[in-house]
Design an enzyme around this catalytic site. Structure first.
Site, PDB file in Angstrom:
ATOM      1  N   CYS A  86       0.829  -1.197   0.000  1.00  0.00           N
ATOM      2  CA  CYS A  86       0.000   0.000   0.000  1.00  0.00           C
ATOM      3  C   CYS A  86       0.873   1.261   0.000  1.00  0.00           C
ATOM      4  O   CYS A  86       1.473   1.574  -1.017  1.00  0.00           O
ATOM      5  CB  CYS A  86      -0.979  -0.030   1.188  1.00  0.00           C
ATOM      6  SG  CYS A  86      -2.379   1.088   1.014  1.00  0.00           S
ATOM      7  N   HIS A 194      -3.525  -5.641   1.061  1.00  0.00           N
ATOM      8  CA  HIS A 194      -2.823  -5.895   2.322  1.00  0.00           C
ATOM      9  C   HIS A 194      -2.784  -7.386   2.661  1.00  0.00           C
ATOM     10  O   HIS A 194      -3.698  -7.897   3.321  1.00  0.00           O
ATOM     11  CB  HIS A 194      -3.510  -5.151   3.466  1.00  0.00           C
ATOM     12  CG  HIS A 194      -3.315  -3.683   3.454  1.00  0.00           C
ATOM     13  ND1 HIS A 194      -2.341  -3.059   4.213  1.00  0.00           N
ATOM     14  CD2 HIS A 194      -3.963  -2.694   2.788  1.00  0.00           C
ATOM     15  CE1 HIS A 194      -2.405  -1.747   4.016  1.00  0.00           C
ATOM     16  NE2 HIS A 194      -3.379  -1.496   3.148  1.00  0.00           N
ATOM     17  N   GLU A 196      -1.030  -8.837   4.859  1.00  0.00           N
ATOM     18  CA  GLU A 196      -0.898  -9.021   6.315  1.00  0.00           C
ATOM     19  C   GLU A 196      -2.255  -9.032   7.009  1.00  0.00           C
ATOM     20  O   GLU A 196      -2.359  -9.416   8.184  1.00  0.00           O
ATOM     21  CB  GLU A 196       0.006  -7.931   6.909  1.00  0.00           C
ATOM     22  CG  GLU A 196      -0.634  -6.562   7.101  1.00  0.00           C
ATOM     23  CD  GLU A 196      -0.695  -5.714   5.852  1.00  0.00           C
ATOM     24  OE1 GLU A 196      -0.957  -4.495   5.986  1.00  0.00           O
ATOM     25  OE2 GLU A 196      -0.491  -6.248   4.740  1.00  0.00           O
TER      26      GLU A 196
END
Length: 230
Positions: A86, A194, A196
């Site tokens: 990002c 994302h 994660e």
């Protein structure tokens, strides 16, 4: 294997990225402040999401001048793996470690939602645990995630297999539906979604786990080869 997550003033996904690495690989992870000048002790580096330096001027435009990004540049030249997520992707384009730019979403809205990605390259150090053409679920959270590049650059990315992920249905108007691209050496990945935030079932998807595991496997194989030939 040892990872660094670079923390800029305004980063807000640094702890998430570090925890994702720990949970998926069991590796050691350090949060490294943006004034670090030497990252040579690390095998992989993550530039996390957030709003580095408040995203003044342009997203990532100030972070590119930080000592840590200059250190990242040296490690990229040494072949180290670098993942920009990002805002980290924005920093990589502003630093010219990746081509193109990330512009305001075409609808001028901030989008935070789960999206479907298509794996366009499964031979890179970041994608080797995926299947070519596989559709995966990874969330986004951005207002300036529209990838833009001139037609020649997009053609080069296609022809060189450097489009890692595409949106199945683009949420932001990215050219060629691009969600993530690789650097020329294959050791840098910029990704707007994302991973994660997709490592546990309760997050709505576990498809992000394999990205970190791919990086871990690639580096560990390299370290084992180096030890065997020492």
């Amino acid at each position: 294997m040892k990872w660094a997550v670079v923390v800029f003033p305004g980063s807000n996904c640094d702890e998430d990225a570090a925890q994702a690495v720990r949970e998926t690989t069991g590796d050691t992870v350090d949060l490294v402040w943006h004034d670090a000048t030497d990252l040579s002790q690390y095998d992989a580096i993550i530039l996390p999401g957030g709003f580095s330096y408040g995203d003044y001027l342009r997203s990532g435009a100030i972070a590119r001048f930080s000592p840590a990004v200059e250190a990242v540049r040296r490690e990229v030249a040494e072949g180290k793996l670098v993942l920009g997520i990002c805002n980290g992707f924005q920093v990589l384009t502003e630093s010219h470690l990746l081509p193109g730019a990330l512009l305001r979403n075409n609808h001028l809205q901030f989008r935070c939602e789960m999206v479907e990605l298509i794996v366009d390259n499964n031979t890179s150090p970041f994608t080797r645990a995926y299947q070519l053409g596989e559709r995966i679920q990874i969330p986004i959270a951005h207002g300036e995630g529209r990838f833009h590049a001139d037609p020649e650059t997009v053609a080069d990315l296609r022809n060189e297999g450097r489009i890692a992920f595409r949106y199945a249905h683009s949420p932001n108007g990215s050219v060629a539906d691009i969600a993530g691209i690789l650097g020329q050496g294959g050791n840098v990945l910029g990704l707007m979604p994302h991973p994660e935030r997709a490592i546990f079932d309760w997050m709505g998807s576990v498809d992000g786990r394999r990205l970190f595991q791919s990086m871990h496997q690639y580096v560990e194989e390299g370290l084992a080869h180096a030890r065997a030939n020492a």
